[in-house]
Every structure is written in structure tokens, then in C-alpha cells.
Motif scaffolding. Structure first.
Motif, mmCIF file in Angstrom:
data_model
loop_
_atom_site.group_PDB
_atom_site.id
_atom_site.type_symbol
_atom_site.label_atom_id
_atom_site.label_comp_id
_atom_site.label_asym_id
_atom_site.label_seq_id
_atom_site.Cartn_x
_atom_site.Cartn_y
_atom_site.Cartn_z
ATOM 1 N N PRO A 99 -93.291 1.877 14.654
ATOM 2 C CA PRO A 99 -92.754 1.099 13.584
ATOM 3 C C PRO A 99 -92.988 1.671 12.306
ATOM 4 O O PRO A 99 -94.328 1.839 11.923
ATOM 5 C CB PRO A 99 -93.439 -0.342 13.940
ATOM 6 N N TYR A 100 -92.259 1.767 11.160
ATOM 7 C CA TYR A 100 -92.719 2.037 9.868
ATOM 8 C C TYR A 100 -92.695 0.983 9.041
ATOM 9 O O TYR A 100 -92.098 0.020 9.088
ATOM 10 C CB TYR A 100 -91.575 3.155 9.485
ATOM 11 N N THR A 101 -93.503 1.325 8.149
ATOM 12 C CA THR A 101 -93.522 0.409 6.965
ATOM 13 C C THR A 101 -93.121 0.948 5.616
ATOM 14 O O THR A 101 -93.560 2.030 5.248
ATOM 15 C CB THR A 101 -94.817 0.013 6.512
ATOM 16 N N ILE A 102 -91.987 0.767 5.309
ATOM 17 C CA ILE A 102 -91.247 1.429 4.159
ATOM 18 C C ILE A 102 -91.250 0.498 2.761
ATOM 19 O O ILE A 102 -91.214 -0.849 2.925
ATOM 20 C CB ILE A 102 -89.971 2.008 4.427
ATOM 21 N N ALA A 103 -91.138 1.066 1.486
ATOM 22 C CA ALA A 103 -91.253 0.367 0.301
ATOM 23 C C ALA A 103 -90.006 0.677 -0.454
ATOM 24 O O ALA A 103 -89.889 2.133 -0.619
ATOM 25 C CB ALA A 103 -92.485 0.399 -0.365
ATOM 26 N N PHE A 104 -89.186 0.008 -0.749
ATOM 27 C CA PHE A 104 -88.047 0.155 -1.926
ATOM 28 C C PHE A 104 -88.595 -0.360 -3.427
ATOM 29 O O PHE A 104 -88.897 -1.626 -3.408
ATOM 30 C CB PHE A 104 -86.813 -0.605 -1.548
ATOM 31 N N GLY A 137 -90.186 -2.485 12.475
ATOM 32 C CA GLY A 137 -90.968 -2.113 11.324
ATOM 33 C C GLY A 137 -91.046 -3.280 10.048
ATOM 34 O O GLY A 137 -90.542 -4.284 10.448
ATOM 35 N N GLU A 138 -91.400 -2.837 8.908
ATOM 36 C CA GLU A 138 -91.592 -3.697 7.843
ATOM 37 C C GLU A 138 -90.807 -3.067 6.602
ATOM 38 O O GLU A 138 -91.128 -1.767 6.359
ATOM 39 C CB GLU A 138 -92.914 -4.048 7.445
ATOM 40 N N ILE A 139 -90.005 -3.891 5.799
ATOM 41 C CA ILE A 139 -89.633 -3.397 4.513
ATOM 42 C C ILE A 139 -89.993 -4.290 3.290
ATOM 43 O O ILE A 139 -89.912 -5.335 3.664
ATOM 44 C CB ILE A 139 -87.894 -3.482 4.631
ATOM 45 N N ARG A 140 -90.340 -3.610 2.414
ATOM 46 C CA ARG A 140 -91.088 -4.192 1.306
ATOM 47 C C ARG A 140 -90.183 -3.793 0.046
ATOM 48 O O ARG A 140 -89.819 -2.638 -0.354
ATOM 49 C CB ARG A 140 -92.428 -3.685 0.757
ATOM 50 N N PHE A 141 -89.223 -4.836 -0.570
ATOM 51 C CA PHE A 141 -88.460 -4.926 -1.667
ATOM 52 C C PHE A 141 -89.558 -4.995 -2.884
ATOM 53 O O PHE A 141 -89.794 -6.226 -3.184
ATOM 54 C CB PHE A 141 -87.317 -5.796 -1.549
ATOM 55 N N ILE A 142 -89.735 -4.246 -3.723
ATOM 56 C CA ILE A 142 -90.686 -4.271 -4.740
ATOM 57 C C ILE A 142 -89.755 -4.372 -6.283
ATOM 58 O O ILE A 142 -89.005 -3.306 -6.603
ATOM 59 C CB ILE A 142 -91.700 -3.349 -4.841
ATOM 60 N N PHE A 143 -89.797 -5.351 -6.801
ATOM 61 C CA PHE A 143 -89.283 -5.316 -8.074
ATOM 62 C C PHE A 143 -90.168 -5.360 -9.229
ATOM 63 O O PHE A 143 -91.072 -6.539 -9.344
ATOM 64 C CB PHE A 143 -88.398 -6.949 -8.250
ATOM 65 N N GLN A 144 -90.379 -4.364 -9.993
ATOM 66 C CA GLN A 144 -91.694 -4.114 -10.689
ATOM 67 C C GLN A 144 -91.304 -4.241 -12.084
ATOM 68 O O GLN A 144 -90.212 -3.736 -12.746
ATOM 69 C CB GLN A 144 -91.901 -2.315 -10.398
ATOM 70 N N HIS A 145 -92.378 -4.856 -12.799
ATOM 71 C CA HIS A 145 -92.263 -4.853 -14.074
ATOM 72 C C HIS A 145 -92.664 -3.839 -14.920
ATOM 73 O O HIS A 145 -93.359 -2.909 -14.521
ATOM 74 C CB HIS A 145 -93.161 -6.129 -14.567
ATOM 75 N N ALA A 146 -92.470 -3.801 -16.165
ATOM 76 C CA ALA A 146 -93.039 -2.984 -17.023
ATOM 77 C C ALA A 146 -93.280 -1.563 -16.782
ATOM 78 O O ALA A 146 -94.117 -0.564 -16.985
ATOM 79 C CB ALA A 146 -94.682 -3.366 -17.269
ATOM 80 N N LEU A 155 -85.202 4.695 9.412
ATOM 81 C CA LEU A 155 -86.464 4.662 9.927
ATOM 82 C C LEU A 155 -86.789 3.466 10.438
ATOM 83 O O LEU A 155 -87.832 3.244 11.131
ATOM 84 C CB LEU A 155 -87.392 4.440 8.478
ATOM 85 N N CYS A 156 -86.020 2.249 10.481
ATOM 86 C CA CYS A 156 -86.515 1.059 11.460
ATOM 87 C C CYS A 156 -85.689 0.545 12.374
ATOM 88 O O CYS A 156 -85.477 -0.447 12.823
ATOM 89 C CB CYS A 156 -86.497 -0.088 10.211
#
Length: 406
Positions: free
Chosen positions: A71-76, A129-138, A390-391
Motif C-alpha cells: 500500500p502506497y501513501t501518496i500526496a497531491f 493505500g492512502e491519498i493526501r490532498f494538500i491545499f497549501q497556503h503561501a 499506485l493505489c
């Protein structure tokens, strides 16, 4: 299924993008933007939604598919801040906030990732697996939101990270691919030369900071031409030179500002060292004092070959071969996605967003910058395709048409 996605998700993606564009917020001030994103994601019951900082959002999708595969952990990642620019377009969704504009495509980045999160959240049982959706500031302002999020732990346990950035220099329906260094590191500097002012008729009684600054400016250019190999040479630009207010007075001090853009970590360090040597040497030779201030920027973004190969495979399922543009040279712009790519294998690529209907292609950070909203579907499909690879979602992506389950 294709029709449903086109009439719901993709229409929503465009609607979200227009909302972001009409309501831009500057770095570290993305309160309404992050609240809006949080509200949309929280309505999807399969996601775990958190606020790592006051103006950022992360949603986590934990798959429940049983599989013998790893299982993958992926970040977008999508950035969400805007720029201090007065918009000069005639769009219906033109910025409502005077002096603030989404002139770098972060509105599109956020909307595309929201679309992918919406689609993937419906497939929880098909995900291993796990997917992280990152909405990034600055992203636009040092020290950058990505660095802050890394410190908050959003990348702990992540195997691979992916991001897209729109480009007005390529057409809708194309995507750019690059392995290795993707964009440059940036270090800005400010030099204050403190001399001794006096009357312009008696320069021999002064220590002229203008003359000293001019000498520094000329000698700084020798760093690139004579001090560092041309194979690793940075770009050094003097962008400011301020001194004096009267025509018959030699001023007391002069101020110089500029930037160093480098692709290699060793030349980045050497360039700063050589600049400091030059500034000190010239000032000492003329009996002047100086103050040198550094604003160390983001490191270079380096695309990992494994992550790029995954991007390449997904692009091959979405785009025709001639639509995948292999980029030979890195760009000398900067991106704080480097905070992620420094610690996990990562891939950041450019998505074409220009069409003839838009007229002239204005560059990023231009007050007339526009995108073709038809390009948003490709970004959504790219992120969904990465998750597929990946997942193990077992979802088929076809070149013609949209997303259809196999």
C-alpha cells in the motif's frame, strides 16, 4: 458514467476555479479560500479533513481495498494563494479584491485537486493505500507554506508526492515532462553601501557610494563569467539601484538589490560566497562600509526519476504521444514544492492551458494572464490516474473521452 462526470464534477471544477479567481487572497491571508475548500471537502463523508495551519487544508482518503500489493501513501499538492497584482482581464469572474489576482494559476490548481478528491472519495473501497490532498497556503512568499506544512508533519509516511503547475506557453491538451531539476533555487540580496556624502563639485572630499555601487555591480557579473563553470552557472541579476535625491549632492549611501537563481546546490553556495567577497573587497578598497542582507529562498525542485516514470505512464494513458512535451531545460523560476521534493520522491510537471480563443498568451504573474478552462479536465484526470497506478483503483483512463470505470 462519462456523461455524469462531465456534467457534474467537471462543471463543478470550473465553478470552483471561477470562485477562487473572483475571490483571491494573498499569502498567509487565505482565510476565505481555505474555509471554502474545507467546506467542500467536509461534505465528502469518506475524507478525513483537517486544518494543518490557519489557512491550509488537508484531506486524507484511506482506502479499504484488501490487496497483497504494497500500500502506497501518496500526496497531491495544490497551492491556493494569489498575487498582489491588479487584474486587467475582462473575465466575468474577474477579481473582486482590488490589487489582488490569481495570476499564477493557483485557482486552477486548487480546483483540479478538488475535482480529483471528489472522484477518488467515491472509490474508497477500490483503493489500497492512502491519498493526501494538500491545499497549501503561501507559495508566493518566503519562507513558504510548504516548509511550514512539512514541519507540521503532513509528509510523514508519504512515499511519493505529485503536483501540477499550469503554463500559458503550451496549448490545452498538452503536458510537459521533465526528469531531474525542474526549477531553480532563489536567493535575494540587498546591499547598502555607506560612504561619505558631500558637494558634487568636490568629489575628492567624499566617499562616493554611487561609484562604489557601480563597481560592485560590474564585478558581481564576473561570478558567472569567471568564477563558476558554465555547466553549473547561476543567473545573477541586479534589479535595483537607489541613491541620491539632488543633482549637486553626492549621497551618503546607495542601495543595490538583486537575485541569484541556481540549479545546483554547490554553485548556489559558491555564488553567495563570491558575492560577499566582491562586496567586501570593493568597499574596503574605497574606505566605505556596507551592510549585506540575504533573503535565502526556496531550494531547487528536483523531480525524482521513479516519480517521473509514474507521471510518464499516466500521461501516456491520457495524452497522445505528441502531446507529451519533453522539456530539455529547467526553468529559473522558483517553487516551494521543493520543500516536499527534498524529503520524498516527487514529480512536478507543467500542464498547458492556452488556446487560440484567449488571444495572446500572457505569462505567469501578468495582469492579463488567462487560462483555457478546458484544460482543467486534464489535470483532474492526471491526479486520478496517479492514484490508479499506485493505489490499485483499477480504473481505465482513455485518450478519447473522460474517466470511465473498467
Amino acid at each position: 458514467m462519462l456523461k455524469q462526470i462531465q456534467t457534474t464534477i467537471l462543471d463543478e471544477v470550473i465553478s470552483w476555479r471561477r470562485h477562487f479567481h473572483a475571490n483571491p487572497e494573498l499569502s498567509y491571508e487565505e482565510h476565505e479560500t481555505s474555509d471554502y475548500i474545507y467546506k467542500i471537502l467536509s461534505a465528502l463523508p469518506r475524507l478525513e479533513v483537517t486544518r494543518p495551519t490557519g489557512t491550509s487544508v488537508m484531506a486524507v482518503l484511506k482506502g479499504t481495498k484488501n490487496s497483497a500489493e504494497k500500500p502506497y501513501t501518496i500526496a497531491f499538492r495544490a497551492d491556493i494563494d494569489a498575487l498582489p497584482i491588479e487584474e486587467e482581464t475582462e473575465l466575468e469572474c474577474k477579481s473582486k479584491n482590488p490589487g489582488v489576482m490569481h495570476a499564477c494559476g493557483h485557482d486552477a490548481h486548487a480546483a483540479m485537486l478538488l475535482g480529483a478528491a471528489n472522484i477518488l472519495s467515491e472509490k474508497k473501497t477500490a483503493i489500497n493505500g492512502e491519498i493526501r490532498f494538500i491545499f497549501q497556503h503561501a507559495e508566493e512568499v518566503l519562507p513558504g507554506g510548504a516548509q511550514e506544512l512539512v514541519k507540521k508533519g503532513v509528509m510523514e509516511g508519504v512515499d511519493l508526492a505529485f503536483a501540477l503547475h499550469v503554463t500559458p506557453y503550451e496549448r490545452t491538451g498538452t503536458i510537459c515532462l521533465r526528469d531531474g531539476v525542474f526549477c531553480a533555487a532563489a536567493d535575494d540580496f540587498e546591499i547598502k553601501i555607506i560612504g561619505q556624502g558631500g558637494h558634487a563639485s568636490t568629489p575628492e572630499l567624499t566617499i562616493d557610494p554611487l561609484m562604489i555601487g557601480a563597481e560592485m555591480t560590474t564585478n558581481i557579473q564576473s561570478i558567472v563569467s569567471r568564477k563558476i563553470s558554465t555547466l553549473k552557472a547561476p543567473v545573477i541579476s541586479i534589479t535595483q539601484f537607489h541613491a541620491g535625491s539632488a543633482l549637486n549632492v553626492i549621497p551618503e549611501y546607495a542601495e543595490i538589490g538583486g537575485t541569484i537563481r541556481s540549479l545546483h546546490s554547490d554553485s548556489r553556495v559558491k555564488a553567495r560566497e563570491y558575492l560577499e567577497q566582491i562586496v567586501k573587497g570593493v568597499a574596503d578598497a574605497h574606505g566605505a562600509r556596507y551592510e549585506l542582507t540575504w533573503h535565502l529562498g526556496y531550494p531547487a525542485v528536483v523531480n525524482d526519476q521513479t516519480a517521473v516514470n509514474i507521471s510518464r505512464a499516466v500521461m501516456g494513458e491520457i495524452f497522445e504521444e505528441e502531446q507529451v512535451i519533453i522539456v530539455d531545460d529547467p526553468m529559473f523560476g522558483t517553487e516551494d514544492f521543493s520543500a516536499f521534493s527534498e524529503i520524498v520522491p516527487a514529480s512536478m510537471q507543467f500542464l498547458g492551458v492556452h488556446s487560440d480563443e484567449l488571444g495572446q498568451a500572457y505569462p505567469l504573474h501578468h495582469p492579463k494572464f488567462k487560462i483555457d478552462e478546458g484544460a482543467l479536465e486534464y489535470g483532474v484526470r492526471y491526479f486520478v490516474g496517479i492514484a490508479d497506478k499506485l493505489c490499485g483503483r483499477n480504473q481505465q483512463l482513455k485518450r478519447s473521452g473522460g474517466l470511465t470505470p473498467s
